[in-house]
Scaffold this motif. Structure first.
Motif, PDB file in Angstrom:
ATOM      1  N   CYS A  86       1.680  -6.492   5.464  1.00 50.77           N
ATOM      2  CA  CYS A  86       1.737  -6.346   4.002  1.00 50.77           C
ATOM      3  C   CYS A  86       1.791  -7.716   3.323  1.00 50.77           C
ATOM      4  CB  CYS A  86       2.960  -5.535   3.592  1.00 50.77           C
ATOM      5  SG  CYS A  86       2.747  -3.761   3.670  1.00 50.77           S
ATOM      6  N   ALA A  87       2.662  -8.588   3.827  1.00 44.95           N
ATOM      7  CA  ALA A  87       2.883  -9.886   3.195  1.00 44.95           C
ATOM      8  C   ALA A  87       1.658 -10.783   3.283  1.00 44.95           C
ATOM      9  CB  ALA A  87       4.083 -10.576   3.837  1.00 44.95           C
ATOM     10  N   LEU A  88       0.968 -10.755   4.413  1.00 45.02           N
ATOM     11  CA  LEU A  88      -0.153 -11.670   4.632  1.00 45.02           C
ATOM     12  C   LEU A  88      -1.461 -11.123   4.088  1.00 45.02           C
ATOM     13  CD1 LEU A  88       0.728 -12.802   8.252  1.00 45.02           C
ATOM     14  CD2 LEU A  88       1.197 -13.992   6.112  1.00 45.02           C
ATOM     15  N   GLY A 124      -1.900  -8.829   1.836  1.00 45.23           N
ATOM     16  CA  GLY A 124      -1.867  -8.609   0.395  1.00 45.23           C
ATOM     17  C   GLY A 124      -2.390  -9.789  -0.398  1.00 45.23           C
ATOM     18  N   VAL A 125      -2.288 -10.992   0.156  1.00 48.58           N
ATOM     19  CA  VAL A 125      -2.735 -12.205  -0.536  1.00 48.58           C
ATOM     20  C   VAL A 125      -4.239 -12.416  -0.384  1.00 48.58           C
ATOM     21  CG1 VAL A 125      -2.547 -14.731  -0.562  1.00 48.58           C
ATOM     22  CG2 VAL A 125      -0.486 -13.323  -0.323  1.00 48.58           C
ATOM     23  N   SER A 184       8.179 -18.044   6.239  1.00 45.92           N
ATOM     24  CA  SER A 184       8.854 -17.667   5.000  1.00 45.92           C
ATOM     25  C   SER A 184       9.013 -18.872   4.089  1.00 45.92           C
ATOM     26  CB  SER A 184      10.230 -17.073   5.310  1.00 45.92           C
ATOM     27  OG  SER A 184      10.138 -15.942   6.135  1.00 45.92           O
ATOM     28  N   MET A 221       5.445 -20.104   2.849  1.00 43.01           N
ATOM     29  CA  MET A 221       4.747 -19.214   1.911  1.00 43.01           C
ATOM     30  C   MET A 221       5.163 -19.486   0.466  1.00 43.01           C
ATOM     31  SD  MET A 221       2.544 -16.729   1.516  1.00 43.01           S
ATOM     32  CE  MET A 221       2.348 -15.780   3.027  1.00 43.01           C
ATOM     33  N   GLY A 276      -0.981  -3.379   1.882  1.00 46.46           N
ATOM     34  CA  GLY A 276      -0.832  -4.742   1.368  1.00 46.46           C
ATOM     35  C   GLY A 276      -1.778  -5.089   0.234  1.00 46.46           C
ATOM     36  N   GLY A 279      -0.708  -5.657  -3.560  1.00 45.78           N
ATOM     37  CA  GLY A 279      -0.994  -7.018  -4.008  1.00 45.78           C
ATOM     38  C   GLY A 279      -1.853  -7.044  -5.258  1.00 45.78           C
ATOM     39  N   LEU A 288       2.190 -13.233  -6.066  1.00 47.34           N
ATOM     40  CA  LEU A 288       1.930 -12.710  -4.726  1.00 47.34           C
ATOM     41  C   LEU A 288       2.613 -13.550  -3.657  1.00 47.34           C
ATOM     42  CD1 LEU A 288      -1.879 -11.774  -4.816  1.00 47.34           C
ATOM     43  CD2 LEU A 288       0.077 -10.222  -4.802  1.00 47.34           C
ATOM     44  N   SER A 328       5.416 -12.256  -1.160  1.00 49.23           N
ATOM     45  CA  SER A 328       5.176 -12.352   0.289  1.00 49.23           C
ATOM     46  C   SER A 328       6.301 -13.116   0.974  1.00 49.23           C
ATOM     47  CB  SER A 328       3.832 -13.044   0.555  1.00 49.23           C
ATOM     48  OG  SER A 328       2.760 -12.254   0.085  1.00 49.23           O
ATOM     49  N   LEU A 382       8.820 -11.710   3.885  1.00 51.53           N
ATOM     50  CA  LEU A 382       8.994 -12.397   5.164  1.00 51.53           C
ATOM     51  C   LEU A 382      10.454 -12.757   5.408  1.00 51.53           C
ATOM     52  CD1 LEU A 382       5.768 -14.595   5.027  1.00 51.53           C
ATOM     53  CD2 LEU A 382       6.219 -12.715   6.620  1.00 51.53           C
TER      54      LEU A 382
END
Length: 406
Positions: A227-229, A231-232, A292, A295, A356, A360, A372, A376, A380
């Motif tokens: 999701c975190a990666l 989504g960007v 983390s 980012m 994600g 995002g 974003l 993210s 993380l």
């Protein structure tokens, strides 16, 4: 299969993963353009169809991944590699014959349903590699996949200009077909089928697998990472446009993605080998802390080259994430249910890959693209706490218990 053969399997599958991932990502640069060729001309309709067609692939992969994991445990991991390889070769070739958006949507759903070459390769190598080399083995596999993911969009964009969109699907189908034949002829697996005393279903399998701590926590970590990666990524080109207005946006956006991939590819084998020596949970925690921290500053960069630096550093940290998670899953999976465990893990991954970009896109529309990176980083950091409080203590308890038994 003799243990001495695991390295040969590793190098063969690493090359195959490169070509499969390159083939699968070749179509990314021109999917909206292919829709225009199929008769979708309204810009808003093109965006809508492109999003749905991109996402439907991951939806079907999410739904069917546990089924393929169960079949791999029952019939062998090599068979799942062949099923996926030959199946995707056929479906991708047929995609070149699509006559409209609905047929393209159906074929993308079908492709996600029968996909799973890379997860099957991870499962096969994790089972055939000696446990003290699993981190290195999976790190090498990730390097091959990431390299393919870097080259695929570049090659696809170049080839589309030379031979047209439909021909790319024939090329990708042929490429995956060759990889499937290489697996058929050269990859060895000594699979011993184990009869299950009690018939189970997907829900029972999931309950049994997640009753082993900290497997469920690792599934959640995998989901949040994706999701975190992911989504960007779809909106990175817009951020590059904001930082470098009036320049070659497509090239600079591609470079921002590629530099992260090159760093990931370079770091994966080293961090995989390090995790074999120091502990997979230690490398996972360290890598999560690093990514983390890296980012967050991306939300505040003022020029393009600052972004490139942070994307490169982010790639270095990512090289320690997925191999460590997969190595831990291999060590923790209940005996005889290894592929099913990877199947559920892949479902969480596909779910994160699907959700994600949706979340995002919504967040960027409400709070701007820079938000974003902040979101993210927060996700993380949540993972850091999950690993610190759930995974690390569980692995320490297992180590103490193992030491007491020995």
């Amino acid at each position: 299969m003799h243990r001495t053969h695991w390295k040969r399997n590793l190098y063969i599958l690493m090359v195959c993963q490169f070509f499969v991932m390159a083939a699968m990502t070749m179509i990314i640069p021109f999917l909206p353009l292919y829709l225009q060729e199929l008769g979708v001309t309204d810009p808003q309709s093109v965006s809508m169809w492109a999003g749905i067609i991109f996402g439907i692939n991951f939806l079907s992969a999410f739904l069917f991944s546990p089924l393929w994991g169960r079949m791999a445990d029952q019939h062998g991991r090599k068979l799942m590699l062949l099923r996926s390889g030959f199946g995707m070769a056929i479906v991708l070739t047929l995609t070149g014959f699509a006559v409209g958006p609905w047929s393209l949507l159906f074929l993308r759903f079908l492709n996600g349903m029968i996909s799973g070459f890379i997860p099957a390769a991870i499962a096969l190598m994790s089972m055939s590699t000696p446990k003290n080399h699993v981190g290195y083995s999976l790190g090498m596999l990730q390097a091959g996949a990431v390299a393919g993911g870097i080259c695929g969009p570049l090659l696809g964009g170049m080839m589309a200009d030379l031979m047209g969109y439909r021909m790319i699907f024939y090329v990708t189908g042929l490429t995956i077909l060759v990889a499937a034949f290489v697996v058929l002829l050269f990859v060895k697996e000594n699979f011993e089928k184990k009869e299950e005393k009690v018939k189970t279903n997907t829900l029972k399998d999931f309950k049994k697998i997640t009753s082993t701590s900290p497997i469920l926590a690792l599934f959640i970590v995998f989901f949040i990472v994706q999701c975190a990666l992911i989504g960007v990524n779809p909106l990175l080109s817009l951020f590059v446009q904001e930082l470098s207005p009036g320049q070659n946006i497509a090239f600079y956006a591609g470079l921002a993605m590629s530099v992260m991939g090159f760093a990931n590819m370079s770091a994966s084998p080293f961090l995989g080998r390090l995790s074999d020596r120091k502990g997979h949970h230690i490398v996972l925690l360290s890598a999560l802390c690093f990514v983390s921290v890296i980012m967050l500053p991306q939300a505040f960069v003022q020029n393009y080259w600052q972004l490139i630096l942070f994307r490169f550093l982010l790639g270095l940290g990512l090289g320690g994430l997925l191999p460590s998670i997969n190595s831990l899953i291999r060590h923790l999976a209940p005996e005889g249910m290894e592929s099913r465990t990877f199947g559920f893990s892949n479902s969480f991954m596909y779910l994160g890959t699907m959700i994600g970009p949706i979340v995002g896109g919504w967040l960027a529309s409400v709070a701007g693209i820079r938000s974003l990176f902040i979101a993210s980083a927060l996700l993380l950091f949540v993972n850091v706490f999950i690993v610190w409080f759930r995974v690390v203590p569980a692995m320490k308890r297992r180590a103490v218990k193992k030491g007491a038994v020995s």
